[in-house]
Design an enzyme around this catalytic site. Sequence first.
Site, PDB file in Angstrom:
ATOM      1  N   PHE A 246       0.878  -1.356   0.003  1.00 28.18           N
ATOM      2  CA  PHE A 246       0.068  -0.049  -0.040  1.00 28.18           C
ATOM      3  C   PHE A 246       0.881   1.324   0.214  1.00 28.18           C
ATOM      4  O   PHE A 246       1.961   1.291   0.809  1.00 28.18           O
ATOM      5  CB  PHE A 246      -0.863   0.008   1.283  1.00 28.18           C
ATOM      6  CG  PHE A 246      -2.125   0.772   1.028  1.00 28.18           C
ATOM      7  CD1 PHE A 246      -3.260  -0.009   0.928  1.00 28.18           C
ATOM      8  CD2 PHE A 246      -2.377   2.135   1.211  1.00 28.18           C
ATOM      9  CE1 PHE A 246      -4.573   0.766   0.729  1.00 28.18           C
ATOM     10  CE2 PHE A 246      -3.388   2.876   1.250  1.00 28.18           C
ATOM     11  CZ  PHE A 246      -4.462   2.195   0.865  1.00 28.18           C
TER      12      PHE A 246
ATOM     13  N   VAL B 259       1.198   5.106   6.150  1.00 30.89           N
ATOM     14  CA  VAL B 259      -0.137   5.206   6.357  1.00 30.89           C
ATOM     15  C   VAL B 259      -0.417   6.749   6.382  1.00 30.89           C
ATOM     16  O   VAL B 259       0.123   7.570   7.026  1.00 30.89           O
ATOM     17  CB  VAL B 259      -0.646   4.587   7.641  1.00 30.89           C
ATOM     18  CG1 VAL B 259      -2.076   4.569   7.843  1.00 30.89           C
ATOM     19  CG2 VAL B 259       0.099   3.010   8.016  1.00 30.89           C
TER      20      VAL B 259
ATOM     21  N   HIS C 223     -10.176   5.351   9.668  1.00 23.99           N
ATOM     22  CA  HIS C 223      -9.446   4.122   9.287  1.00 23.99           C
ATOM     23  C   HIS C 223      -7.873   4.295   9.606  1.00 23.99           C
ATOM     24  O   HIS C 223      -7.353   3.305   9.914  1.00 23.99           O
ATOM     25  CB  HIS C 223      -9.604   3.984   7.739  1.00 23.99           C
ATOM     26  CG  HIS C 223      -9.505   2.506   7.205  1.00 23.99           C
ATOM     27  ND1 HIS C 223     -10.021   1.513   7.639  1.00 23.99           N
ATOM     28  CD2 HIS C 223      -8.422   2.190   6.490  1.00 23.99           C
ATOM     29  CE1 HIS C 223      -9.368   0.456   7.065  1.00 23.99           C
ATOM     30  NE2 HIS C 223      -8.252   0.885   6.373  1.00 23.99           N
TER      31      HIS C 223
HETATM   32  N1  INI Z   1      -2.405   0.330   4.195  1.00 25.90           N
HETATM   33  C1  INI Z   1      -1.511   1.248   4.325  1.00 25.90           C
HETATM   34  O1  INI Z   1      -0.428   0.631   4.772  1.00 25.90           O
HETATM   35  N2  INI Z   1      -1.464   2.594   4.171  1.00 25.90           N
HETATM   36  C2  INI Z   1      -2.729   3.251   4.150  1.00 25.90           C
HETATM   37  O2  INI Z   1      -2.527   4.532   4.274  1.00 25.90           O
HETATM   38  C3  INI Z   1      -3.753   2.541   4.353  1.00 25.90           C
HETATM   39  N3  INI Z   1      -5.058   3.133   4.134  1.00 25.90           N
HETATM   40  O3  INI Z   1      -5.076   4.521   4.243  1.00 25.90           O
HETATM   41  O4  INI Z   1      -6.118   2.355   4.236  1.00 25.90           O
HETATM   42  C4  INI Z   1      -3.736   0.971   4.340  1.00 25.90           C
HETATM   43  N4  INI Z   1      -5.082   0.238   4.332  1.00 25.90           N
HETATM   44  C5  INI Z   1      -4.687  -1.120   4.006  1.00 25.90           C
HETATM   45  C6  INI Z   1      -4.539  -1.884   5.400  1.00 25.90           C
HETATM   46  O5  INI Z   1      -3.353  -2.079   5.731  1.00 25.90           O
HETATM   47  C7  INI Z   1      -4.927  -3.276   4.934  1.00 25.90           C
HETATM   48  O6  INI Z   1      -4.400  -3.891   4.010  1.00 25.90           O
HETATM   49  C8  INI Z   1      -6.450  -3.695   4.586  1.00 25.90           C
HETATM   50  O7  INI Z   1      -7.462  -3.060   5.740  1.00 25.90           O
HETATM   51  C9  INI Z   1      -6.826  -5.080   4.545  1.00 25.90           C
HETATM   52  O8  INI Z   1      -6.779  -5.947   5.784  1.00 25.90           O
END
Ligand code: INI
Length: 156
Positions: free
Chosen positions: A25, A84, A91
């Site tokens: 991500f 993040v 979230h």
């Molecule tokens: N994951 C991240 O690494 N950074 C982010 O900013 C982020 N946002 O913004 O949603 C994010 N979401 C995904 C999360 O880590 C999981 O992969 C997802 O919820 C599935 O379990």
Amino acid sequence: MTEPTTVSGGLDASGLRIAIVAARFNEVVVDQLLSGAVDALVRHGADAADLTVVRVPGAWELPIALDRLAGGGAVDALVALGCVVRGATPHFDYVAGEAATGCGAVARSHGIPVGFGVLTTDTWEQAVERAGGKLGNKGAEAAVTAVEMARVLKEL
Ligand code: INI
């Protein structure tokens, strides 16, 4: 007067087996953290053959992969990398909170240092600044910190 006993760790990464777990991500930023971490480890003496990179979907998934690696007994140190960025909903807090709490829990439960290179920023620009931009590379810092802590723990 008797001097206190001081324990400290050097920054020599030679011979250390280190796994880096990196989220996909926000990959553009995390890839910069990953490059910085690998470069820093090699510059501190790590053998590239002793480094393992594991990719996971997001920062939320970092702790479970770190936990598996730590439990396998084949690493001296771990590095967690992610990014993040705060959005319009809570979230951010859940994902960033789980990443931070989970990384700390893995380190303490296994006694293996986890360098915490997870950016938690309000904006994309703040993340870029910390991933090889004007504020350095937090991936490199986390990697070197993991080396230092591996050396400290070997002394304790
Ligand atoms: N994951 C991240 O690494 N950074 C982010 O900013 C982020 N946002 O913004 O949603 C994010 N979401 C995904 C999360 O880590 C999981 O992969 C997802 O919820 C599935 O379990």
